[in-house]
Design an enzyme around this catalytic site. Structure first.
Site, PDB file in Angstrom:
ATOM      1  N   CYS A   1       0.862  -1.180   0.000  1.00 36.87           N
ATOM      2  CA  CYS A   1       0.000   0.000   0.000  1.00 36.87           C
ATOM      3  C   CYS A   1       0.898   1.228   0.000  1.00 36.87           C
ATOM      4  O   CYS A   1       1.737   1.374   0.897  1.00 36.87           O
ATOM      5  CB  CYS A   1      -0.902  -0.004   1.236  1.00 36.87           C
ATOM      6  SG  CYS A   1      -1.896   1.495   1.442  1.00 36.87           S
TER       7      CYS A   1
ATOM      8  N   CYS B   1      -0.288   3.665  -7.080  1.00 36.38           N
ATOM      9  CA  CYS B   1      -1.187   3.080  -6.074  1.00 36.38           C
ATOM     10  C   CYS B   1      -1.330   1.609  -6.423  1.00 36.38           C
ATOM     11  O   CYS B   1      -1.531   1.271  -7.600  1.00 36.38           O
ATOM     12  CB  CYS B   1      -2.548   3.782  -6.093  1.00 36.38           C
ATOM     13  SG  CYS B   1      -3.824   2.972  -5.088  1.00 36.38           S
TER      14      CYS B   1
END
Length: 261
Positions: free
Chosen positions: A70, A177
């Protein structure tokens, strides 16, 4: 060998699938807290608290390494995660692949969440690894959330809007991302210009998977027996891959080659 991966939601699927391909014999623990997703708009303190909870849930299974799959958690919480878990559990963060993208000479676009786009963290990486290269930061509001929920219309709309803000001469796109890696080919199709060489996409899944193996002294062995188990933790409780996760190729791979826990 046991490798844990953590994320707010299903963005961890991309790195988990790479680990599974590199080491079919590795046991995987996927820990997330989809109810709190997205983490990007949250305060650094909130992100850190949630990341620690997700990581500690995974740590109960005594993994040999933890991949923070993440970008937001890596930016906000990596020092706290390492302070809590290392040296017993090596913690591998996710960094946008700006360095390899810039090595091609550019122009480069960095697709990222609105919170990351323009942040001192991302600007620092650009300054360090892409000095002298044309770089465009492209915010992608709503894309990670749409990927998380399998909202196909939302994915298409967010990608189209980001592609409109991406210069036509861009030769490489950094997927800043982890959720974006699950729709990489849709991003490629939206940005690729007719008549130009194939667009290069740079995600982080391959690099973090390889680094996790290095940190625990293991080598890739794609031909190892496919005996690695899969444990899915949702807010700390054992569950299974969601229907949305199984809508992506990476989720189906994990389900297909992992014995039931």
């Amino acid at each position: 060998m046991k490798i844990a991966l953590m994320d707010s939601g299903i963005g961890l699927l991309a790195a988990a699938a790479v680990v599974r391909r590199l080491r079919p014999d590795a046991d995987l623990v996927l820990s997330s807290d989809p109810g709190s997703m997205p983490w990007g708009p949250r305060t650094p303190e909130d992100v850190t608290a949630r990341a620690l909870a997700v990581a500690e849930a995974a740590a109960q299974y005594r993994p040999d390494a933890l991949i923070v799959a993440c970008n937001t958690a890596s930016v906000r919480a990596l020092p706290a995660l390492r302070a809590r878990l290392e040296p017993e559990v090596p913690v591998i963060g996710t960094v946008p692949a700006i360095k390899p993208a810039a090595a091609g000479g550019g122009p480069v676009a960095i697709w990222a969440t609105p919170a990351t786009t323009g942040s001192p963290y991302q600007r620092g990486l650009i300054g360090e690894f892409a000095d002298g290269v044309s770089v465009t930061e492209v915010a992608c509001p709503g894309l990670a959330d749409a990927v998380e929920h399998g909202d196909q219309e939302g994915i298409d709309a967010a990608i189209a809007a980001a592609a409109e803000r991406t210069p036509d001469d861009v030769r490489a796109v950094v997927l800043g991302c982890t959720h974006y890696e699950l729709v990489a080919e849709r991003i490629r199709a939206a940005v690729q210009q007719p008549g130009l060489p194939p667009l290069a996409l740079h995600g982080s899944a391959g690099a973090v998977a390889a680094q996790a193996l290095r940190r625990i002294g293991e080598l890739p062995d794609p031909d190892a027996p496919a005996e690695g188990s899969l444990t899915v933790l949702l807010s700390g409780s054992e569950g299974g891959l969601s229907a949305t996760a199984l809508a992506y190729e990476e989720g189906r791979l994990l389900q297909a080659v992992s014995p039931a826990h």
